[in-house]
Design a protein around this motif. Sequence first.
Motif, PDB file in Angstrom:
ATOM      1  N   GLY A 152       4.510  -1.537  14.874  1.00 35.77           N
ATOM      2  CA  GLY A 152       4.196  -0.110  14.723  1.00 35.77           C
ATOM      3  C   GLY A 152       2.805   0.180  14.190  1.00 35.77           C
ATOM      4  O   GLY A 152       2.446   1.347  14.019  1.00 35.77           O
ATOM      5  N   LEU A 153       2.032  -0.866  13.893  1.00 36.37           N
ATOM      6  CA  LEU A 153       0.674  -0.616  13.410  1.00 36.37           C
ATOM      7  C   LEU A 153      -0.220  -0.168  14.569  1.00 36.37           C
ATOM      8  O   LEU A 153       0.011  -0.532  15.721  1.00 36.37           O
ATOM      9  CB  LEU A 153       0.060  -1.876  12.784  1.00 36.37           C
ATOM     10  N   LYS A 154      -1.253   0.601  14.252  1.00 36.13           N
ATOM     11  CA  LYS A 154      -2.308   0.892  15.213  1.00 36.13           C
ATOM     12  C   LYS A 154      -3.157  -0.376  15.368  1.00 36.13           C
ATOM     13  O   LYS A 154      -3.089  -1.291  14.516  1.00 36.13           O
ATOM     14  CB  LYS A 154      -3.180   2.042  14.716  1.00 36.13           C
ATOM     15  N   THR A 155      -3.948  -0.435  16.446  1.00 32.26           N
ATOM     16  CA  THR A 155      -4.690  -1.673  16.719  1.00 32.26           C
ATOM     17  C   THR A 155      -6.121  -1.399  17.167  1.00 32.26           C
ATOM     18  O   THR A 155      -6.388  -0.429  17.875  1.00 32.26           O
ATOM     19  CB  THR A 155      -3.992  -2.474  17.835  1.00 32.26           C
ATOM     20  N   ALA A 156      -7.022  -2.291  16.751  1.00 33.06           N
ATOM     21  CA  ALA A 156      -8.422  -2.236  17.191  1.00 33.06           C
ATOM     22  C   ALA A 156      -8.869  -3.645  17.547  1.00 33.06           C
ATOM     23  O   ALA A 156      -8.736  -4.578  16.738  1.00 33.06           O
ATOM     24  CB  ALA A 156      -9.312  -1.672  16.074  1.00 33.06           C
ATOM     25  N   PHE A 157      -9.415  -3.792  18.740  1.00 31.31           N
ATOM     26  CA  PHE A 157      -9.911  -5.094  19.206  1.00 31.31           C
ATOM     27  C   PHE A 157     -11.438  -5.114  19.122  1.00 31.31           C
ATOM     28  O   PHE A 157     -12.107  -4.164  19.520  1.00 31.31           O
ATOM     29  CB  PHE A 157      -9.482  -5.307  20.667  1.00 31.31           C
ATOM     30  N   ILE A 158     -11.968  -6.198  18.555  1.00 38.89           N
ATOM     31  CA  ILE A 158     -13.421  -6.426  18.590  1.00 38.89           C
ATOM     32  C   ILE A 158     -13.663  -7.702  19.399  1.00 38.89           C
ATOM     33  O   ILE A 158     -13.140  -8.762  19.028  1.00 38.89           O
ATOM     34  CB  ILE A 158     -14.013  -6.640  17.184  1.00 38.89           C
TER      35      ILE A 158
ATOM     36  N   LEU B 284       0.824  -1.217   0.000  1.00 34.76           N
ATOM     37  CA  LEU B 284       0.000   0.000   0.000  1.00 34.76           C
ATOM     38  C   LEU B 284       0.858   1.268   0.000  1.00 34.76           C
ATOM     39  O   LEU B 284       0.324   2.380   0.001  1.00 34.76           O
ATOM     40  CB  LEU B 284      -0.947   0.001   1.199  1.00 34.76           C
ATOM     41  N   HIS B 285       2.196   1.088   0.025  1.00 31.42           N
ATOM     42  CA  HIS B 285       3.123   2.237   0.110  1.00 31.42           C
ATOM     43  C   HIS B 285       2.803   3.078   1.340  1.00 31.42           C
ATOM     44  O   HIS B 285       2.797   4.311   1.280  1.00 31.42           O
ATOM     45  CB  HIS B 285       3.072   3.098  -1.164  1.00 31.42           C
ATOM     46  N   LEU B 286       2.505   2.394   2.443  1.00 38.59           N
ATOM     47  CA  LEU B 286       2.188   3.087   3.685  1.00 38.59           C
ATOM     48  C   LEU B 286       3.147   2.636   4.790  1.00 38.59           C
ATOM     49  O   LEU B 286       3.596   1.487   4.805  1.00 38.59           O
ATOM     50  CB  LEU B 286       0.756   2.778   4.133  1.00 38.59           C
ATOM     51  N   ALA B 287       3.428   3.540   5.708  1.00 39.22           N
ATOM     52  CA  ALA B 287       4.191   3.187   6.904  1.00 39.22           C
ATOM     53  C   ALA B 287       3.281   2.404   7.842  1.00 39.22           C
ATOM     54  O   ALA B 287       2.065   2.602   7.828  1.00 39.22           O
ATOM     55  CB  ALA B 287       4.685   4.457   7.575  1.00 39.22           C
ATOM     56  N   PRO B 288       3.855   1.508   8.675  1.00 41.81           N
ATOM     57  CA  PRO B 288       3.019   0.753   9.615  1.00 41.81           C
ATOM     58  C   PRO B 288       2.103   1.649  10.456  1.00 41.81           C
ATOM     59  O   PRO B 288       0.942   1.296  10.684  1.00 41.81           O
ATOM     60  CB  PRO B 288       4.057   0.023  10.490  1.00 41.81           C
ATOM     61  N   GLU B 289       2.575   2.809  10.872  1.00 40.63           N
ATOM     62  CA  GLU B 289       1.753   3.668  11.737  1.00 40.63           C
ATOM     63  C   GLU B 289       0.565   4.298  11.004  1.00 40.63           C
ATOM     64  O   GLU B 289      -0.317   4.868  11.651  1.00 40.63           O
ATOM     65  CB  GLU B 289       2.598   4.744  12.431  1.00 40.63           C
ATOM     66  N   ASP B 290       0.551   4.200   9.687  1.00 37.54           N
ATOM     67  CA  ASP B 290      -0.616   4.681   8.923  1.00 37.54           C
ATOM     68  C   ASP B 290      -1.664   3.578   8.759  1.00 37.54           C
ATOM     69  O   ASP B 290      -2.696   3.788   8.110  1.00 37.54           O
ATOM     70  CB  ASP B 290      -0.187   5.155   7.529  1.00 37.54           C
ATOM     71  N   CYS B 291      -1.392   2.394   9.293  1.00 34.92           N
ATOM     72  CA  CYS B 291      -2.288   1.240   9.130  1.00 34.92           C
ATOM     73  C   CYS B 291      -2.781   0.792  10.507  1.00 34.92           C
ATOM     74  O   CYS B 291      -2.051   0.895  11.490  1.00 34.92           O
ATOM     75  CB  CYS B 291      -1.545   0.071   8.474  1.00 34.92           C
ATOM     76  N   MET B 292      -4.001   0.298  10.552  1.00 30.78           N
ATOM     77  CA  MET B 292      -4.551  -0.220  11.806  1.00 30.78           C
ATOM     78  C   MET B 292      -5.004  -1.666  11.606  1.00 30.78           C
ATOM     79  O   MET B 292      -5.742  -1.959  10.670  1.00 30.78           O
ATOM     80  CB  MET B 292      -5.737   0.636  12.250  1.00 30.78           C
ATOM     81  N   MET B 293      -4.538  -2.546  12.486  1.00 30.98           N
ATOM     82  CA  MET B 293      -4.955  -3.944  12.464  1.00 30.98           C
ATOM     83  C   MET B 293      -6.209  -4.092  13.310  1.00 30.98           C
ATOM     84  O   MET B 293      -6.238  -3.638  14.447  1.00 30.98           O
ATOM     85  CB  MET B 293      -3.818  -4.818  13.004  1.00 30.98           C
ATOM     86  N   VAL B 294      -7.236  -4.723  12.732  1.00 34.15           N
ATOM     87  CA  VAL B 294      -8.504  -4.943  13.430  1.00 34.15           C
ATOM     88  C   VAL B 294      -8.666  -6.445  13.618  1.00 34.15           C
ATOM     89  O   VAL B 294      -8.652  -7.204  12.642  1.00 34.15           O
ATOM     90  CB  VAL B 294      -9.691  -4.394  12.603  1.00 34.15           C
ATOM     91  N   ALA B 295      -8.809  -6.901  14.872  1.00 33.23           N
ATOM     92  CA  ALA B 295      -8.884  -8.343  15.115  1.00 33.23           C
ATOM     93  C   ALA B 295      -9.602  -8.641  16.419  1.00 33.23           C
ATOM     94  O   ALA B 295      -9.661  -7.794  17.325  1.00 33.23           O
ATOM     95  CB  ALA B 295      -7.477  -8.961  15.152  1.00 33.23           C
ATOM     96  N   ALA B 296     -10.110  -9.854  16.513  1.00 31.44           N
ATOM     97  CA  ALA B 296     -10.754 -10.337  17.734  1.00 31.44           C
ATOM     98  C   ALA B 296      -9.779 -11.152  18.587  1.00 31.44           C
ATOM     99  O   ALA B 296     -10.199 -11.796  19.539  1.00 31.44           O
ATOM    100  CB  ALA B 296     -11.966 -11.196  17.358  1.00 31.44           C
ATOM    101  N   HIS B 297      -8.502 -11.135  18.190  1.00 26.77           N
ATOM    102  CA  HIS B 297      -7.513 -11.991  18.850  1.00 26.77           C
ATOM    103  C   HIS B 297      -6.339 -11.160  19.346  1.00 26.77           C
ATOM    104  O   HIS B 297      -5.678 -10.463  18.574  1.00 26.77           O
ATOM    105  CB  HIS B 297      -7.027 -13.062  17.864  1.00 26.77           C
ATOM    106  N   ASN B 298      -6.076 -11.262  20.642  1.00 29.43           N
ATOM    107  CA  ASN B 298      -5.007 -10.475  21.246  1.00 29.43           C
ATOM    108  C   ASN B 298      -3.649 -10.751  20.611  1.00 29.43           C
ATOM    109  O   ASN B 298      -2.865  -9.825  20.381  1.00 29.43           O
ATOM    110  CB  ASN B 298      -4.961 -10.742  22.757  1.00 29.43           C
ATOM    111  N   GLY B 299      -3.394 -12.009  20.287  1.00 27.13           N
ATOM    112  CA  GLY B 299      -2.088 -12.366  19.726  1.00 27.13           C
ATOM    113  C   GLY B 299      -1.808 -11.665  18.406  1.00 27.13           C
ATOM    114  O   GLY B 299      -0.684 -11.204  18.151  1.00 27.13           O
ATOM    115  N   ASP B 300      -2.834 -11.572  17.586  1.00 27.66           N
ATOM    116  CA  ASP B 300      -2.724 -10.916  16.288  1.00 27.66           C
ATOM    117  C   ASP B 300      -2.409  -9.426  16.484  1.00 27.66           C
ATOM    118  O   ASP B 300      -1.527  -8.858  15.812  1.00 27.66           O
ATOM    119  CB  ASP B 300      -4.072 -11.089  15.563  1.00 27.66           C
ATOM    120  N   LEU B 301      -3.105  -8.810  17.412  1.00 25.07           N
ATOM    121  CA  LEU B 301      -2.930  -7.375  17.644  1.00 25.07           C
ATOM    122  C   LEU B 301      -1.566  -7.061  18.262  1.00 25.07           C
ATOM    123  O   LEU B 301      -0.943  -6.064  17.908  1.00 25.07           O
ATOM    124  CB  LEU B 301      -4.050  -6.844  18.535  1.00 25.07           C
ATOM    125  N   VAL B 302      -1.107  -7.908  19.149  1.00 25.71           N
ATOM    126  CA  VAL B 302       0.203  -7.679  19.769  1.00 25.71           C
ATOM    127  C   VAL B 302       1.294  -7.769  18.701  1.00 25.71           C
ATOM    128  O   VAL B 302       2.211  -6.940  18.652  1.00 25.71           O
ATOM    129  CB  VAL B 302       0.441  -8.677  20.925  1.00 25.71           C
TER     130      VAL B 302
END
Lengths: 233, 233
Positions: free
Chosen positions: A191-197, A167-185
């Motif tokens: 350096g990605l942003k994170t969202a837990f559902i 995506l030609h983006l830095a990790p901090e410009d991206c947010m990972m969305v997941a229901a799993h703590n391991g994935d988000l950690v």
Amino acid sequence: MIKALFFDVFGTVVDWRNSIAVEFDRLAKEKGLDLDGQAFALAWRRRYVPAMKVVRSGERGFVALDTLHRENLIEVLEEFGIDGLSETEIDELNRAWHRLAPWPDSVPGLTRLKKKFILATMSNGNVALMINMAKHGGLPWDMILGAELAGTYKPEPETYLTGCRLLHLAPEDCMMVAAHNGDLVAARDLGLKTAFIARPTEYGPEQKVDFEAEHDYDVIADSMEGVADQLGC
Amino acid sequence: MIKALFFDVFGTVVDWRNSIAVEFDRLAKEKGLDLDGQAFALAWRRRYVPAMKVVRSGERGFVALDTLHRENLIEVLEEFGIDGLSETEIDELNRAWHRLAPWPDSVPGLTRLKKKFILATMSNGNVALMINMAKHGGLPWDMILGAELAGTYKPEPETYLTGCRLLHLAPEDCMMVAAHNGDLVAARDLGLKTAFIARPTEYGPEQKVDFEAEHDYDVIADSMEGVADQLGC
């Protein structure tokens, strides 16, 4: 500023357990088998992480999840004493993963998020699986990223980083969305942003973990619509 | 049976010439420059094939089209005697390729085709460019394939074949849709099905080729809606 959202899919966006169970309950009825769809779904899924581990460790070259799913399916069919299925029937059952149903809040939430962000899958599912699932369930992805494009499986760093790079983006410009703590950690460590559902029914009675956010993620919600609310969509 | 359609994008799906020209006419007005947007668009595009050729030949490692476009833009600005633009202004102008407008028949035709087929870009444009363009113009792609994922540019065989491989489809299950005979011949030589769309105004008065289909393709149409008609959508 966040430009792209990366989504875990199995469990976070779609309800794999009930979707798989329905297909095997139907098979049981058609074939007159004594088979519990829920138990079958859980047994099949239990072989998912160990199968990927062999690839992640480098012990086995990359193979798509469709292949791992099929190998695991053959083992679980044997475990459940089901025989006599044709290769075509096994292929068709294996594609049950291409037909998983979204949680009720997924499509409404994603539709709102899509107006403001790039929406990409960041799943261990292969590209064809993700595309077929999206067409089946109306998931409005802008792009399929994830394991197959990276040539390895989450939570290997290369999986997430290949997505950012494409995506030609830095990790901090991206947010990972997941229901799993391991994935988000794993994503947060890069350096990605994170969202837990929270998806407390993902595994049904067998669920042991991921009932709630175990860390201070950027967003903590109980639905995709909740993520949209918090991201101002 | 065709399962996926691969689309050339510049010229086939979007009108790059008029979209770029509008942006440079606006720049001319804002900056009080004596600049013809149409001439600028054609001059910029003229450097496209030669720039990719150096990558296709292996003389230069793969770089994304955004990078080639920017290098070419700097040359064309010089050629037209335009100086004094900031790096940020040049970046913004370079992203004019992310904002190209679809031909009027593209979105209606693609929307019909999407119900029956997987729709993937098979463009030399990089992933971010294609995603931004899709969001800008409402192009309903299922997947972005093409040069960046293959690490080389069309018409190198690897570009098309990487797309087939990522969809787990044989070339004969895929159809290349393009307004350019060269693109279709390259795809056909690899076993893909082919669809030609005539775009006789793509280059304006400078257009010399591709007024019509030069071979017996599977589909020959004069719009995306025509392709949808012929494919029974």
